[in-house]
Design an enzyme around this catalytic site. Structure first.
Site, PDB file in Angstrom:
ATOM      1  N   LYS A  85       4.869 -11.487  -5.380  1.00 27.91           N
ATOM      2  CA  LYS A  85       5.261 -10.326  -5.411  1.00 27.91           C
ATOM      3  C   LYS A  85       5.412  -9.523  -4.075  1.00 27.91           C
ATOM      4  O   LYS A  85       5.061  -9.861  -3.034  1.00 27.91           O
ATOM      5  CB  LYS A  85       3.965  -9.554  -6.123  1.00 27.91           C
ATOM      6  CG  LYS A  85       2.891  -9.147  -5.112  1.00 27.91           C
ATOM      7  CD  LYS A  85       1.787  -8.081  -5.611  1.00 27.91           C
ATOM      8  CE  LYS A  85       0.885  -7.656  -4.567  1.00 27.91           C
ATOM      9  NZ  LYS A  85       0.025  -6.729  -4.768  1.00 27.91           N
ATOM     10  N   LYS A  90      -7.210 -13.391  -0.791  1.00 27.87           N
ATOM     11  CA  LYS A  90      -7.437 -12.608   0.571  1.00 27.87           C
ATOM     12  C   LYS A  90      -8.472 -13.718   1.228  1.00 27.87           C
ATOM     13  O   LYS A  90      -8.343 -13.541   2.546  1.00 27.87           O
ATOM     14  CB  LYS A  90      -8.162 -11.478   0.450  1.00 27.87           C
ATOM     15  CG  LYS A  90      -6.867 -10.456  -0.448  1.00 27.87           C
ATOM     16  CD  LYS A  90      -7.015  -9.146   0.255  1.00 27.87           C
ATOM     17  CE  LYS A  90      -5.488  -8.473  -0.038  1.00 27.87           C
ATOM     18  NZ  LYS A  90      -5.460  -7.046   0.129  1.00 27.87           N
ATOM     19  N   LYS A 124       3.021  -5.439   0.925  1.00 29.89           N
ATOM     20  CA  LYS A 124       3.232  -4.661   2.535  1.00 29.89           C
ATOM     21  C   LYS A 124       2.477  -5.313   3.303  1.00 29.89           C
ATOM     22  O   LYS A 124       2.772  -5.275   4.474  1.00 29.89           O
ATOM     23  CB  LYS A 124       2.496  -3.157   2.343  1.00 29.89           C
ATOM     24  CG  LYS A 124       1.048  -3.024   1.755  1.00 29.89           C
ATOM     25  CD  LYS A 124       0.610  -1.584   1.896  1.00 29.89           C
ATOM     26  CE  LYS A 124      -0.046  -0.840   0.593  1.00 29.89           C
ATOM     27  NZ  LYS A 124      -1.491  -1.563   0.669  1.00 29.89           N
TER      28      LYS A 124
HETATM   29  P1  ATP Z   1      -1.484  -5.928   0.346  1.00 26.01           P
HETATM   30  O1  ATP Z   1      -0.328  -6.341   0.659  1.00 26.01           O
HETATM   31  O2  ATP Z   1      -2.278  -4.867   1.573  1.00 26.01           O
HETATM   32  O3  ATP Z   1      -2.450  -6.328  -0.717  1.00 26.01           O
HETATM   33  P2  ATP Z   1      -0.211  -4.383  -1.882  1.00 26.01           P
HETATM   34  O4  ATP Z   1       1.174  -4.081  -1.401  1.00 26.01           O
HETATM   35  O5  ATP Z   1      -0.367  -5.513  -2.887  1.00 26.01           O
HETATM   36  O6  ATP Z   1      -0.986  -4.551  -0.462  1.00 26.01           O
HETATM   37  P3  ATP Z   1      -1.938  -2.364  -3.003  1.00 26.01           P
HETATM   38  O7  ATP Z   1      -2.331  -1.477  -1.721  1.00 26.01           O
HETATM   39  O8  ATP Z   1      -2.964  -3.626  -3.247  1.00 26.01           O
HETATM   40  O9  ATP Z   1      -0.443  -3.089  -2.410  1.00 26.01           O
HETATM   41  O10 ATP Z   1      -1.423  -1.813  -4.172  1.00 26.01           O
HETATM   42  C1  ATP Z   1      -1.216  -0.327  -4.240  1.00 26.01           C
HETATM   43  C2  ATP Z   1      -0.760  -0.109  -5.552  1.00 26.01           C
HETATM   44  O11 ATP Z   1       0.645  -0.470  -5.803  1.00 26.01           O
HETATM   45  C3  ATP Z   1      -1.450  -0.789  -6.630  1.00 26.01           C
HETATM   46  O12 ATP Z   1      -1.579  -0.172  -7.864  1.00 26.01           O
HETATM   47  C4  ATP Z   1      -0.593  -2.006  -7.036  1.00 26.01           C
HETATM   48  O13 ATP Z   1      -0.705  -2.516  -8.466  1.00 26.01           O
HETATM   49  C5  ATP Z   1       0.865  -1.638  -6.896  1.00 26.01           C
HETATM   50  N1  ATP Z   1       1.700  -2.828  -6.348  1.00 26.01           N
HETATM   51  C6  ATP Z   1       1.498  -3.316  -5.294  1.00 26.01           C
HETATM   52  N2  ATP Z   1       2.517  -4.301  -5.016  1.00 26.01           N
HETATM   53  C7  ATP Z   1       3.561  -4.041  -6.096  1.00 26.01           C
HETATM   54  C8  ATP Z   1       4.650  -4.790  -6.533  1.00 26.01           C
HETATM   55  N3  ATP Z   1       5.141  -5.759  -5.702  1.00 26.01           N
HETATM   56  N4  ATP Z   1       5.357  -4.404  -7.554  1.00 26.01           N
HETATM   57  C9  ATP Z   1       4.777  -3.255  -8.358  1.00 26.01           C
HETATM   58  N5  ATP Z   1       3.361  -2.596  -8.126  1.00 26.01           N
HETATM   59  C10 ATP Z   1       2.844  -3.161  -7.203  1.00 26.01           C
END
Ligand code: ATP
Ligand code: LTN
Length: 334
Positions: free
Chosen positions: A197, A115, A200
């Site tokens: 990965k 980040k 969002k």
């Molecule tokens: P950002 O891009 O804002 O960091 P993110 O999509 O990584 O967001 P988080 O808010 O960090 O999402 O995660 C919410 C939940 O979803 C967490 O438990 C995280 O482990 C899970 N998660 C996020 N992305 C994935 C993915 N690609 N596959 C499986 N689990 C995920």
């Protein structure tokens, strides 16, 4: 333990629009676990402001996220679904735990490094101490299990370290939590770069399937998914794009990778992409419909927000008062 049940805590940030990764890696597991445990599902809005947010937008996203928890199948009468910012204990415990966390530990966190790179113009102290706030979320409720995707494991480790350190000084104050990582869907990859990965906050909208995408958009995104030129369907690390498609298919259909590979043996990538796309459309449809219904019922959602914040505050205060006493803060006189 609450009423003889083990405690489960998890949360998501109200940043961006939820993706299929969030659904498969987190939300779906939450729903599956919600009968077995006393559950707290938090919209972690305090964490969200570690990255600059537009206030009206954050408020709207936080409410949408809370409704999505319910739309995905979490019963708000049984599960405590609430906003982190409505329970001041999160911030208060976080301050205390900051004083039991080392700079060196936080410096090693990969999410902080990622980040910081992404937001080089705003590497604030909150971003650095983010894992301490997360530890506070979990420890505040004496949580036994924390369902998260693999990317959050490092934060779970530091939570356990902080809790053990505190307990070693003051006695058994905190329950030591365990991570729960689902068998499938723990890491859904980007459709445009299967080495990364699905996230969002990805700038390329074709990289992620959003929970609110309509059927045509979902099918189109899968048709465009990056694969390879090997022209065979295997579940192998050498074919990350195909592996990811199979992973998504299996997570949502309940089939094993071996079954899926057998099903698509001798068929083309186009067939696989379409089948996965249709499976995703079917899985998201009920969630989308329920979300639309909840969006129209303001009074019902407001009631849930009020009642669950009270419930969360009750349990949070119990832990917080104990911790405050342990570290030597003066007793409250009323
Ligand atoms: P950002 O891009 O804002 O960091 P993110 O999509 O990584 O967001 P988080 O808010 O960090 O999402 O995660 C919410 C939940 O979803 C967490 O438990 C995280 O482990 C899970 N998660 C996020 N992305 C994935 C993915 N690609 N596959 C499986 N689990 C995920
Ligand atoms: N850091 C997590 C969100 C989060 C969380 C938590 C998850 C904040 N507090 C407590 C589990 C338990 C994330 O980015 N996914």
């Amino acid at each position: 333990m609450i009423d003889g049940k083990k405690v489960l805590f998890s949360g998501m940030q109200a940043t961006g629009t939820l993706t299929l990764g969030n659904f498969a890696g987190a939300l779906r597991n939450w729903v599956a676990l919600s009968d077995e445990y006393e559950c707290f599902y938090c919209v972690v809005d305090l964490h969200s402001i570690t990255v600059r947010q537009e206030p009206a937008e954050l408020r709207k996203r936080a409410r949408n996220l809370l409704m999505l928890y319910i739309a995905a199948g979490l019963d708000p009468a049984k599960n405590c679904i609430y906003y982190q910012s409505h329970v001041s204990g999160h911030a208060e415990l976080s301050w205390i735990l900051n004083c039991f966390t080392y700079m060196g530990e936080l410096n090693r966190m990969t999410q902080f490094k990622d980040k910081s790179r992404k937001h080089a113009d705003n590497i604030n102290a909150g971003l650095f101490t983010y894992p301490v706030l997360m530890a506070s979320d979990i420890l505040l409720f004496q949580s036994d299990v924390v369902p998260v995707g693999i990317d959050q494991m490092q934060h779970l480790e530091i939570t356990r370290d902080i809790a053990q350190r505190f307990n070693a000084i003051y006695g058994d104050v905190f329950t030591i939590p365990e991570a729960y990582v689902g068998k499938t869907g723990a890491k859904i990859m980007s459709l445009q770069d299967p080495e990364k990965k699905m996230s969002k906050s990805d700038e390329n909208p074709n990289a992620s399937v959003y929970l609110m995408d309509d059927a045509d958009t979902i099918i189109r995104k899968f048709k465009r998914a990056v694969t390879d030129s090997e022209a065979r369907i295997c579940y192998s690390d050498t074919q990350p794009g195909i592996k990811n498609l199979i992973e998504i298919y299996c997570t949502l259909s309940g089939k094993s990778p071996e079954e899926a590979v057998r099903e698509f043996e001798g068929r083309g990538y186009g067939d696989l992409k379409l089948a996965v796309g249709e499976t995703v459309v079917d899985a998201l449809k009920p969630v989308q419909e329920e979300f639309a219904r909840l969006s129209k019922d303001k009074a019902y959602i407001d009631g849930i927000i009020r009642e669950n914040a009270d419930k969360a505050n009750y349990y949070a205060t119990k832990t917080l008062r104990r911790v405050q006493k342990k570290v030597g803060f003066p007793e409250r006189i009323r």
